[in-house]
Design an enzyme around this catalytic site. Sequence first.
Site, PDB file in Angstrom:
ATOM      1  N   LYS A 151       0.836  -1.203   0.000  1.00  0.00           N
ATOM      2  CA  LYS A 151       0.000   0.000   0.000  1.00  0.00           C
ATOM      3  C   LYS A 151       0.871   1.252   0.000  1.00  0.00           C
ATOM      4  O   LYS A 151       2.072   1.181   0.291  1.00  0.00           O
ATOM      5  CB  LYS A 151      -0.913  -0.017   1.234  1.00  0.00           C
ATOM      6  CG  LYS A 151      -0.144  -0.028   2.560  1.00  0.00           C
ATOM      7  CD  LYS A 151      -1.075  -0.374   3.737  1.00  0.00           C
ATOM      8  CE  LYS A 151      -0.311  -0.387   5.054  1.00  0.00           C
ATOM      9  NZ  LYS A 151      -1.129  -0.916   6.157  1.00  0.00           N
ATOM     10  N   ARG A 202     -10.640  -0.314  14.658  1.00  0.00           N
ATOM     11  CA  ARG A 202     -10.331   0.485  13.480  1.00  0.00           C
ATOM     12  C   ARG A 202     -11.139  -0.024  12.293  1.00  0.00           C
ATOM     13  O   ARG A 202     -12.035   0.652  11.814  1.00  0.00           O
ATOM     14  CB  ARG A 202      -8.821   0.417  13.196  1.00  0.00           C
ATOM     15  CG  ARG A 202      -8.376   1.305  12.067  1.00  0.00           C
ATOM     16  CD  ARG A 202      -6.882   1.247  11.812  1.00  0.00           C
ATOM     17  NE  ARG A 202      -6.461   0.003  11.177  1.00  0.00           N
ATOM     18  CZ  ARG A 202      -5.250  -0.171  10.636  1.00  0.00           C
ATOM     19  NH1 ARG A 202      -4.351   0.788  10.663  1.00  0.00           N
ATOM     20  NH2 ARG A 202      -4.937  -1.330  10.083  1.00  0.00           N
ATOM     21  N   TYR A 245      15.077  29.977   9.560  1.00  0.00           N
ATOM     22  CA  TYR A 245      13.827  30.614  10.004  1.00  0.00           C
ATOM     23  C   TYR A 245      13.766  30.684  11.525  1.00  0.00           C
ATOM     24  O   TYR A 245      14.066  29.708  12.216  1.00  0.00           O
ATOM     25  CB  TYR A 245      12.621  29.810   9.505  1.00  0.00           C
ATOM     26  CG  TYR A 245      12.320  30.019   8.046  1.00  0.00           C
ATOM     27  CD1 TYR A 245      11.996  31.280   7.555  1.00  0.00           C
ATOM     28  CD2 TYR A 245      12.333  28.949   7.163  1.00  0.00           C
ATOM     29  CE1 TYR A 245      11.705  31.466   6.208  1.00  0.00           C
ATOM     30  CE2 TYR A 245      12.046  29.123   5.819  1.00  0.00           C
ATOM     31  CZ  TYR A 245      11.727  30.385   5.351  1.00  0.00           C
ATOM     32  OH  TYR A 245      11.442  30.571   4.028  1.00  0.00           O
ATOM     33  N   MET A 283      11.431  24.447   3.578  1.00  0.00           N
ATOM     34  CA  MET A 283      10.690  23.623   2.623  1.00  0.00           C
ATOM     35  C   MET A 283      11.634  22.874   1.673  1.00  0.00           C
ATOM     36  O   MET A 283      11.432  21.701   1.390  1.00  0.00           O
ATOM     37  CB  MET A 283       9.732  24.506   1.813  1.00  0.00           C
ATOM     38  CG  MET A 283       8.799  23.700   0.920  1.00  0.00           C
ATOM     39  SD  MET A 283       7.780  24.738  -0.132  1.00  0.00           S
ATOM     40  CE  MET A 283       6.723  25.537   1.073  1.00  0.00           C
TER      41      MET A 283
HETATM   42  C1  LIG Z   1      -0.344  -1.889   6.838  1.00  0.00           C
HETATM   43  C2  LIG Z   1      -0.930  -3.184   7.257  1.00  0.00           C
HETATM   44  C3  LIG Z   1      -0.116  -4.326   7.349  1.00  0.00           C
HETATM   45  C4  LIG Z   1       1.383  -4.264   7.242  1.00  0.00           C
HETATM   46  O1  LIG Z   1       1.889  -3.810   8.457  1.00  0.00           O
HETATM   47  P1  LIG Z   1       3.455  -3.667   8.757  1.00  0.00           P
HETATM   48  O2  LIG Z   1       3.513  -3.258  10.160  1.00  0.00           O
HETATM   49  O3  LIG Z   1       3.958  -2.627   7.816  1.00  0.00           O
HETATM   50  O4  LIG Z   1       4.078  -4.993   8.490  1.00  0.00           O
HETATM   51  C5  LIG Z   1      -0.729  -5.544   7.602  1.00  0.00           C
HETATM   52  N1  LIG Z   1      -2.072  -5.617   7.792  1.00  0.00           N
HETATM   53  C6  LIG Z   1      -2.861  -4.531   7.755  1.00  0.00           C
HETATM   54  C7  LIG Z   1      -4.307  -4.691   7.996  1.00  0.00           C
HETATM   55  C8  LIG Z   1      -2.322  -3.277   7.499  1.00  0.00           C
HETATM   56  O5  LIG Z   1      -3.115  -2.191   7.500  1.00  0.00           O
END
Ligand SMILES: *Cc1c(COP(=O)(O)O)cnc(C)c1O
Length: 371
Positions: free
Chosen positions: A39, A137, A259, A307
């Site tokens: 992802k 979640r 800054y 930036m």
């Molecule tokens: C992002 C995610 C993972 C991977 O998690 P890592 O800690 O990066 O290995 C696995 N399962 C779900 C549901 C996730 O959202």
Amino acid sequence: MMPSRHAGAFLEIDLKAIRENYRTLAARLGRSGCAAVVKADAYGLGAATVPLALAAEGATTFFVAHLDEAIALRWAVPMAEIFVLNGLTCGAEAEFVANRVRPVLNSLGQVDAWAAAARRAGKALPAAIQLDSGMSRLGLPEAEVAVLAEEPGRLGGVALRLVMSHLACAERQDDPMNREQLARFEAGRRRLPAAPASLANSSGVFLGPDFHFDLARPGAAIYGLASVAGAANPMRPVVRLLARIVQVREIGPGARVGYGGTFTASRPRRIATVAVGYADGYLRALSPSATAHFDGRPVPLVGTVSMDTATFDVTGVPDAVEGGLIELIGPHHPIDRLAAEAGTIGYEMLTSLGNRYARAYAGAGTERLIA
Ligand SMILES: *Cc1c(COP(=O)(O)O)cnc(C)c1O
């Protein structure tokens, strides 16, 4: 973006290390399968490149967060099984089916919608079901699992490929939440039709065989991040970030830097300005106390990150001159340590890295850009 000799910064992504990390995890999992979570542009490292390397290493199951990520991935890995973690979005059923993408059904409503899509298609449609085992979640809460247990007909047409849940505290191995979630997951999955099970993310892999089930879902560890709090990281580092020095100036006592003038020189100093800033994921929260390296020697960040630039004290490093490269992430300074300096985690650091770098993939057959 093409690698360019005049780029302000270079991001080197080591595909060999990614493959080796996947192999290490798969070996640790033994007979349990090892999926790959890709992802968010493969954690910022390239959704067009990283999954191909993982597929070459034997990965056949991939997880993304969004349907659009899955559709893009479908072209890269035509035969792979692809799951969408964020679930079935209302009205998107036909696109899931057309692209052979499997939703992770996160609620009773999504189960019903997918079953209805199966009736319309006239065939069973594969999907995963996620149970909420304590993270609050995503996934079916216990009450919805109970409904499914009492009305199994609602799963008619759903070809259940995976029952999964997600751990909230797995990087802390002694956190009692891990065993609590394990128990809730096992109880929940017994109430559903038999299907392969999946609980572990990267950190879960390191919690041991009780947490492995049929399929683990690592992301972070594949990309070299540490999975166990307070322990040595067995994964190979994957990214190296080098920033070009675009100006060096000598300042006297009393001169201020950046800054807000947050740094004041108490004695003569040499300040190197590099072409990386918070727009490139070199977080402003790193001010004023991160460390970088020039040719293996530490150079402290001074002043506030801008930036497009950041400033380092190179007083003790006379060969740090305009055109030179300061290593912001790399063997001398792992990404997890840099993240800690910003008060965040390696995950956020990695996925914040911007698009202005000249990117080079090492171990992909492409020429190594950086010696
Ligand atoms: C992002 C995610 C993972 C991977 O998690 P890592 O800690 O990066 O290995 C696995 N399962 C779900 C549901 C996730 O959202």
